[in-house]
Design a protein around this motif. Sequence first.
Motif, PDB file in Angstrom:
ATOM      1  N   LYS A  44     124.387 -23.928 -14.510  1.00  0.00           N
ATOM      2  CA  LYS A  44     123.328 -23.645 -13.542  1.00  0.00           C
ATOM      3  C   LYS A  44     122.811 -24.917 -12.875  1.00  0.00           C
ATOM      4  O   LYS A  44     122.937 -26.019 -13.415  1.00  0.00           O
ATOM      5  CB  LYS A  44     122.187 -22.882 -14.199  1.00  0.00           C
ATOM      6  N   VAL A  45     122.235 -24.731 -11.702  1.00  0.00           N
ATOM      7  CA  VAL A  45     121.675 -25.850 -10.953  1.00  0.00           C
ATOM      8  C   VAL A  45     120.271 -26.111 -11.487  1.00  0.00           C
ATOM      9  O   VAL A  45     119.365 -25.312 -11.300  1.00  0.00           O
ATOM     10  CB  VAL A  45     121.626 -25.544  -9.441  1.00  0.00           C
ATOM     11  N   THR A  46     120.109 -27.224 -12.186  1.00  0.00           N
ATOM     12  CA  THR A  46     118.806 -27.563 -12.761  1.00  0.00           C
ATOM     13  C   THR A  46     118.133 -28.703 -12.015  1.00  0.00           C
ATOM     14  O   THR A  46     116.919 -28.784 -11.978  1.00  0.00           O
ATOM     15  CB  THR A  46     118.936 -27.950 -14.246  1.00  0.00           C
ATOM     16  N   SER A  47     118.924 -29.571 -11.436  1.00  0.00           N
ATOM     17  CA  SER A  47     118.368 -30.704 -10.707  1.00  0.00           C
ATOM     18  C   SER A  47     118.707 -30.577  -9.229  1.00  0.00           C
ATOM     19  O   SER A  47     119.847 -30.267  -8.862  1.00  0.00           O
ATOM     20  CB  SER A  47     118.939 -32.017 -11.239  1.00  0.00           C
ATOM     21  N   LEU A  48     117.714 -30.811  -8.404  1.00  0.00           N
ATOM     22  CA  LEU A  48     117.931 -30.786  -6.957  1.00  0.00           C
ATOM     23  C   LEU A  48     117.831 -32.192  -6.372  1.00  0.00           C
ATOM     24  O   LEU A  48     117.599 -32.362  -5.180  1.00  0.00           O
ATOM     25  CB  LEU A  48     116.929 -29.835  -6.306  1.00  0.00           C
ATOM     26  N   TYR A 139     118.482 -24.831  -2.907  1.00  0.00           N
ATOM     27  CA  TYR A 139     117.185 -24.453  -3.465  1.00  0.00           C
ATOM     28  C   TYR A 139     117.190 -22.980  -3.869  1.00  0.00           C
ATOM     29  O   TYR A 139     116.654 -22.614  -4.923  1.00  0.00           O
ATOM     30  CB  TYR A 139     116.049 -24.758  -2.486  1.00  0.00           C
ATOM     31  N   SER A 142     119.284 -22.619  -7.080  1.00  0.00           N
ATOM     32  CA  SER A 142     118.512 -23.077  -8.232  1.00  0.00           C
ATOM     33  C   SER A 142     117.458 -22.041  -8.637  1.00  0.00           C
ATOM     34  O   SER A 142     117.268 -21.772  -9.827  1.00  0.00           O
ATOM     35  CB  SER A 142     117.844 -24.413  -7.923  1.00  0.00           C
ATOM     36  N   ASP A 145     119.386 -19.272 -10.407  1.00  0.00           N
ATOM     37  CA  ASP A 145     119.933 -19.710 -11.681  1.00  0.00           C
ATOM     38  C   ASP A 145     118.858 -19.823 -12.765  1.00  0.00           C
ATOM     39  O   ASP A 145     119.146 -19.643 -13.945  1.00  0.00           O
ATOM     40  CB  ASP A 145     120.606 -21.080 -11.545  1.00  0.00           C
ATOM     41  N   ASN A 146     117.644 -20.162 -12.365  1.00  0.00           N
ATOM     42  CA  ASN A 146     116.564 -20.413 -13.318  1.00  0.00           C
ATOM     43  C   ASN A 146     115.534 -19.297 -13.381  1.00  0.00           C
ATOM     44  O   ASN A 146     114.473 -19.475 -13.973  1.00  0.00           O
ATOM     45  CB  ASN A 146     115.897 -21.756 -12.968  1.00  0.00           C
TER      46      ASN A 146
END
Length: 152
Positions: A44-48, A139, A142, A145-146
Amino acid sequence: VSNISFVNLDNLNDTLYTVYDVEVKNAFQEVAGMKIFQMPWSDKVTSLEEVSLTDRKYPFEFWQYFSADSRSEHINLSLPEGKKFVEVPKSVKLECANAEYELTFDVKANGKVTATRKFARKTEIITPEQYQDFKKFMYEVSENDNKQYAIN
């Protein structure tokens, strides 16, 4: 993690499959009589941080950030006995000039859920002109994903 296996390590195919079982303890948080949790996506995308700039003057090398052409992950989830989603998760499909993202849920009456996450890179480079659309896309990825899901 248990029952881990790899498919296609013994040949030159361009696709690798990893299959494993995960038992997650203390995955739920109690909030207002409900239990909430996140899907345990491995990619998953955790950091942008990569898309934190207001604008770009030079191209972004997307292939370095996301080296695979595409990734797909399936999670087979068993809800605790007698529990169900407060709101059934909605499927999501996002797309920009550089990538595609899809999140789908198949919820069965017996508490079994199959969640599928797909992410595909369509280009290797993101031009400065494409950056704002790509940033918005990432964005949204993310956020999905979260996302937290509630059961009761």
